[in-house]
Design a protein around this motif. Structure first.
Motif, PDB file in Angstrom:
ATOM      1  N   TRP A  32       6.084 -45.760 -33.226  1.00 19.40           N
ATOM      2  CA  TRP A  32       6.864 -45.185 -32.345  1.00 19.40           C
ATOM      3  C   TRP A  32       5.480 -44.660 -31.404  1.00 19.40           C
ATOM      4  N   ILE A  33       5.704 -44.531 -30.084  1.00 18.63           N
ATOM      5  CA  ILE A  33       4.729 -44.275 -29.176  1.00 18.63           C
ATOM      6  C   ILE A  33       5.241 -42.635 -28.655  1.00 18.63           C
TER       7      ILE A  33
ATOM      8  N   PRO B 241      -8.225 -42.844 -28.446  1.00 15.99           N
ATOM      9  CA  PRO B 241      -6.572 -42.425 -28.560  1.00 15.99           C
ATOM     10  C   PRO B 241      -5.721 -42.363 -27.131  1.00 15.99           C
ATOM     11  N   LEU B 242      -6.412 -41.487 -26.341  1.00 21.05           N
ATOM     12  CA  LEU B 242      -5.760 -41.381 -25.148  1.00 21.05           C
ATOM     13  C   LEU B 242      -5.743 -42.425 -24.068  1.00 21.05           C
TER      14      LEU B 242
ATOM     15  N   ASP C 179      -0.786 -34.627 -28.781  1.00 18.05           N
ATOM     16  CA  ASP C 179      -0.608 -33.201 -29.700  1.00 18.05           C
ATOM     17  C   ASP C 179       0.538 -33.049 -30.558  1.00 18.05           C
ATOM     18  N   GLY C 180       0.434 -32.648 -31.698  1.00 21.83           N
ATOM     19  CA  GLY C 180       1.484 -32.200 -32.555  1.00 21.83           C
ATOM     20  C   GLY C 180       1.682 -33.309 -33.493  1.00 21.83           C
ATOM     21  N   PRO C 181       2.094 -33.273 -34.660  1.00 19.73           N
ATOM     22  CA  PRO C 181       2.489 -33.979 -35.768  1.00 19.73           C
ATOM     23  C   PRO C 181       2.988 -35.600 -35.465  1.00 19.73           C
ATOM     24  N   GLU C 182       3.868 -35.670 -34.303  1.00 12.69           N
ATOM     25  CA  GLU C 182       4.407 -36.777 -34.113  1.00 12.69           C
ATOM     26  C   GLU C 182       3.592 -37.737 -33.488  1.00 12.69           C
ATOM     27  N   ALA C 183       2.280 -37.423 -33.335  1.00 10.31           N
ATOM     28  CA  ALA C 183       1.373 -38.475 -32.777  1.00 10.31           C
ATOM     29  C   ALA C 183       0.550 -39.041 -34.136  1.00 10.31           C
ATOM     30  N   ALA C 184       0.812 -38.430 -35.221  1.00 12.42           N
ATOM     31  CA  ALA C 184      -0.241 -38.940 -36.287  1.00 12.42           C
ATOM     32  C   ALA C 184      -0.296 -40.322 -36.489  1.00 12.42           C
ATOM     33  N   ASP C 185       0.998 -40.942 -36.633  1.00  9.28           N
ATOM     34  CA  ASP C 185       0.809 -42.502 -36.701  1.00  9.28           C
ATOM     35  C   ASP C 185       0.162 -43.155 -35.864  1.00  9.28           C
ATOM     36  N   PHE C 186       0.334 -42.914 -34.592  1.00  9.01           N
ATOM     37  CA  PHE C 186      -0.271 -43.295 -33.354  1.00  9.01           C
ATOM     38  C   PHE C 186      -1.867 -43.339 -33.528  1.00  9.01           C
ATOM     39  N   LEU C 187      -2.200 -42.118 -33.934  1.00 13.32           N
ATOM     40  CA  LEU C 187      -3.648 -41.808 -34.029  1.00 13.32           C
ATOM     41  C   LEU C 187      -4.387 -42.770 -35.108  1.00 13.32           C
TER      42      LEU C 187
END
Length: 376
Positions: free
Chosen positions: A18-19, A55-56, A24-32
């Motif tokens: 998921w992109i 990452p950005l 910011d926030g926990p929803e970016a954990a897998d992307f990072l």
């Protein structure tokens, strides 16, 4: 080499990443975590993370209007251990998909890559893509190992080490080596004495018949169509598996491409050369500076029209552009470039500038079978 996969962690789950809208926030954990897998793989391969995405930067690239990107991840115990980035061109080559496959070193050799690749091929087939390209990367030290043997590509010069893990994986999964790109680097800034000597050599050869033009990010309106024509010239030969007839620039497409680069935070340093007698642009060279890694920069196209070769114009424009780059972006410490090994002209110019070979990239191709039922 691959490490040992934990005994209890043999179950691999493949899912689409998921992109997130932001980092910011926990929803970016897998992307990072997925981006970090790519960084660790490049550290393993090249000994640095110069070629890894921040990452950005990766998040911005996901919005590229010319290419849909899908990332599949492999999880073991809910931890991402491998990724495959699937690039689906939207403006041309719509039969093509390009995969970048990264597996954490300690999970290589355990079937994770094969599962990810099979899932990516399935997705590409569902998207109507039949031609798949993947690449393998080989540092210079591995090319000197005579015991590893050599695999020659279907076209062009060069080789990859036949017995390397990456080559064996590509062959076992049905891919054929099509082409080699030589990967080189040059320390910046250039030595001032070298610059002076090379500029004098180039000036003597072109005898005042040419003049240079420079810009950053946006091409001046007067040169727009001429630059589009030069980009088309640079694209001839293209990537294996691509339909070159589709790769046609014009001024409007060039402006769109500039807008995309600026939106991604990328800076573009350009030097072009004009033939004074005819008033036409006959060559150009481009360097890209990424938003978040100003210390690492990338050589893009360099092209000189065939009828103007032999005047050291390639040397002239590359020296000038590298000098401008160092003036505008003094943090830049290394310039990377990829060239076909058969392009002796540019490789010779690069050697004069101080580029050294870092390794090669092998481009591999596979044609997916059409699984649609035949109509009788």
């Amino acid at each position: 080499m691959a490490g040992n996969m934990p005994a209890k962690a043999h179950e691999v789950r493949v899912e689409q990443l998921w992109i997130p809208d932001s980092l910011d926030g926990p929803e970016a954990a897998d992307f990072l975590a997925a981006v970090e897998v790519g960084r660790k793989v490049r550290m393993q391969t090249w000994g640095s993370d110069d070629l890894a995405y921040a990452p950005l930067e990766k998040l911005l690239e996901m919005a590229d209007p010319y290419e849909r990107q899908v990332i599949l991840v492999a999880k073991v115990d809910d931890v991402i251990v491998g990724t495959v980035d699937i690039a689906l061109p939207l403006a041309d080559n719509q039969d093509l998909a390009e995969f970048t496959l990264d597996i954490l070193p300690e999970f290589q050799g355990h079937g994770v890559g094969r599962q990810l690749l099979e899932a990516a091929e399935h997705l590409a087939r569902d998207e109507g893509r039949r031609t798949i390209l993947i690449d393998t990367n080989h540092p210079g030290a591995t090319l000197a190992d005579t015991a590893a043997g050599q695999l020659i590509p279907g076209s062009g010069l060069g080789f990859v080490p036949l017995k390397s893990r990456e080559v064996e994986f590509a062959q076992h999964t049905g891919y054929t080596l099509q082409h080699i790109e030589q990967f080189s680097s040059c320390a910046l800034p250039l030595d001032s004495k070298l610059v002076a000597a090379l500029q004098a050599e180039a000036d003597e050869a072109n005898a005042g018949r040419y003049r240079l033009h420079h810009w950053t990010d946006r091409c001046p309106e007067q040169w727009l169509e001429a630059v589009a024509a030069l980009e088309n010239e640079a694209g001839e030969g293209g990537i294996p598996g691509a339909d070159d007839a589709d790769l046609v620039f014009d001024g409007a497409i060039l402006r769109e491409a500039e807008d995309v680069a600026i939106a991604q935070g990328r800076r573009t340093v350009v030097t072009a050369v004009e033939h004074i007698a005819s008033g036409t642009l006959v060559g150009l060279t481009t360097i890209s500076v990424l938003a978040l890694r100003p210390d690492v920069v990338f050589q893009d196209d360099t092209v000189v029209l065939r009828e103007h070769r032999g005047n050291k114009l390639g040397l002239l424009i590359k020296v000038a552009n590298m000098e401008r780059l160092s003036d505008q972006f003094p943090a830049a410490r290394v310039l990377y470039t990829w060239n076909a090994p058969e392009n002796r002209y540019l490789l010779t110019v690069n050697q004069q500038l101080g580029f050294t070979t870092a390794g090669v990239t092998g481009i591999w191709q596979k044609e997916l079978p059409d699984l649609r039922p035949s109509v009788s």
